[in-house]
Design an enzyme around this catalytic site. Sequence first.
Site, PDB file in Angstrom:
ATOM      1  N   GLU A  33     -80.309  93.415  24.071  1.00 56.75           N
ATOM      2  CA  GLU A  33     -81.573  94.081  24.328  1.00 56.75           C
ATOM      3  C   GLU A  33     -82.225  94.438  23.121  1.00 56.75           C
ATOM      4  OE1 GLU A  33     -83.034  97.626  27.544  1.00 56.75           O
ATOM      5  OE2 GLU A  33     -81.219  97.872  26.197  1.00 56.75           O
ATOM      6  N   HIS A  35     -83.663  96.750  20.499  1.00 54.32           N
ATOM      7  CA  HIS A  35     -83.515  98.140  20.394  1.00 54.32           C
ATOM      8  C   HIS A  35     -84.556  98.723  19.096  1.00 54.32           C
ATOM      9  CE1 HIS A  35     -80.657  98.453  23.524  1.00 54.32           C
ATOM     10  NE2 HIS A  35     -80.663  99.765  23.113  1.00 54.32           N
ATOM     11  N   ASP A  44     -76.409  99.022  23.145  1.00 52.35           N
ATOM     12  CA  ASP A  44     -75.908  99.485  24.100  1.00 52.35           C
ATOM     13  C   ASP A  44     -74.215  99.208  24.605  1.00 52.35           C
ATOM     14  OD1 ASP A  44     -78.360 100.257  24.731  1.00 52.35           O
ATOM     15  OD2 ASP A  44     -78.839  99.306  26.481  1.00 52.35           O
ATOM     16  N   HIS A 119     -75.985 101.006  29.569  1.00 53.06           N
ATOM     17  CA  HIS A 119     -77.416 100.343  29.853  1.00 53.06           C
ATOM     18  C   HIS A 119     -78.065 100.930  30.980  1.00 53.06           C
ATOM     19  CE1 HIS A 119     -80.705  97.490  29.638  1.00 53.06           C
ATOM     20  NE2 HIS A 119     -80.134  97.059  30.675  1.00 53.06           N
ATOM     21  N   GLU A 121     -80.396 100.184  33.087  1.00 49.62           N
ATOM     22  CA  GLU A 121     -80.556  99.369  34.173  1.00 49.62           C
ATOM     23  C   GLU A 121     -79.507  98.939  34.994  1.00 49.62           C
ATOM     24  OE1 GLU A 121     -81.955  99.663  30.995  1.00 49.62           O
ATOM     25  OE2 GLU A 121     -83.865  98.940  30.956  1.00 49.62           O
ATOM     26  N   HIS A 176     -84.645 105.470  24.567  1.00 48.53           N
ATOM     27  CA  HIS A 176     -84.310 103.965  24.092  1.00 48.53           C
ATOM     28  C   HIS A 176     -84.645 103.840  22.569  1.00 48.53           C
ATOM     29  CE1 HIS A 176     -83.708  99.916  24.567  1.00 48.53           C
ATOM     30  NE2 HIS A 176     -84.919  99.585  23.905  1.00 48.53           N
ATOM     31  N   GLU A 181     -79.685 107.278  20.285  1.00 50.51           N
ATOM     32  CA  GLU A 181     -79.053 105.982  20.115  1.00 50.51           C
ATOM     33  C   GLU A 181     -79.129 105.761  18.557  1.00 50.51           C
ATOM     34  OE1 GLU A 181     -79.209 103.092  23.999  1.00 50.51           O
ATOM     35  OE2 GLU A 181     -81.169 103.100  22.771  1.00 50.51           O
TER      36      GLU A 181
HETATM   37 ZN    ZN Z   1     -80.011 101.554  24.381  1.00 50.15          ZN
HETATM   38 MN    MN Z   2     -80.467  99.678  27.371  1.00 47.22          MN
END
Ligand code: ZN
Ligand code: MN
Length: 262
Positions: A33, A35, A44, A119, A121, A176, A181
Site C-alpha cells: 500500500e 505510504h 505495514d 494494516h 483495514e 498513515h 510509521e
Molecule cells: Zn501503514
Molecule cells: Mn495500512
Amino acid sequence: MTERNFMNEMSWTTYQKRIEAGAIILLPVGATEQHGPHLPMGTDAMLSTAVAADIAKKIDAIVAPVLSFGYKSQPKMGGGNHFCGTTSLDADTLAHLLRDVIKEFARHGLRQLVLINGHYENMMFTIEGVDLARRELAYMGIHDFQVMRLEYWDFTKRETIEKIFPEGFPGFDLEHAAVMETSLMLHHHPHLVDMAALPDDKPASFPPYDMYPTRTGWVPCSGVLSPAHGCSAEKGKLLADDYATGVTAAIRKEFPNVKDKS
Ligand code: ZN
Ligand code: MN
C-alpha cells in the site's frame, strides 16, 4: 550456527523439532500500500514483521512469512485503493488465505498462534480467517487450538504518545505514513526512508460518511494523512520497545507454557 527465528530460513527438520518442543508461531499480516513518497509500500508488512522479530528474541517463537497483501486500502486510514501500487485483496481472499495457513500450522502440530496485524483495514477479515480456521479444525477433531489476534499499535503506552506528540495526537487512523510509521521505519529500516521526500501536506479532514466512488479529493495527493514532520529514530525505538515488551507480556499471560529465550 546461530539460531534462526524465521520459518522461511529454517529447514523442515528444525521447524518440526521446535514445534514439538512447544514453540509458538507469530504470524505477521501486512499490506502492499502506498505510504507517501518517503516510505516503501511494504511498510505495514515490514513493521508487523519487525514486531514479531523483536518478540522472537525474548520467547521461544517462530516468525512465519508475512502475508504481504491486505484488504483494500480505505481513504480515511490508508489513503485509498486509487493510488498506483496499492495492491489489495478481496475480503474473502484474505480470510481464506488466513484460514488455509492456520489450518496447515495446526495440521503440523501447532496449538498456539499469535496473529500480528499491521494494516488497519485487515482487522475484521483476520477475525474471519481465525474463525473459519477454528471451525474447520473443530470438524477435524482439533479443539485445543488457541489464537491471540492483535493490532500492534494498541500496545502504544499513553506516556509514549505524550512524548511523541507533545502538541496533541491526531489519532491512530490518521497516522498513515505519518510520525509513528515513519519513526518506526527510521528505527527498523532507516535505509528505506527518504527524509528528503517528506511531504508538507496538512492533516486530512474527512466528513463522517463515506462516498462511492471514492472522493479522491478528500485525500492529500501525497497519500500521507497527517504530517510526518517530527518523526525520528528515537521515537521509533520508544514505540518498538512498547510493542516488544507489551505483546510479549500478553503472550506470557495467555500462553503461560511458552518458554523464555535462554
Ligand atoms: Zn501503514
Ligand atoms: Mn495500512
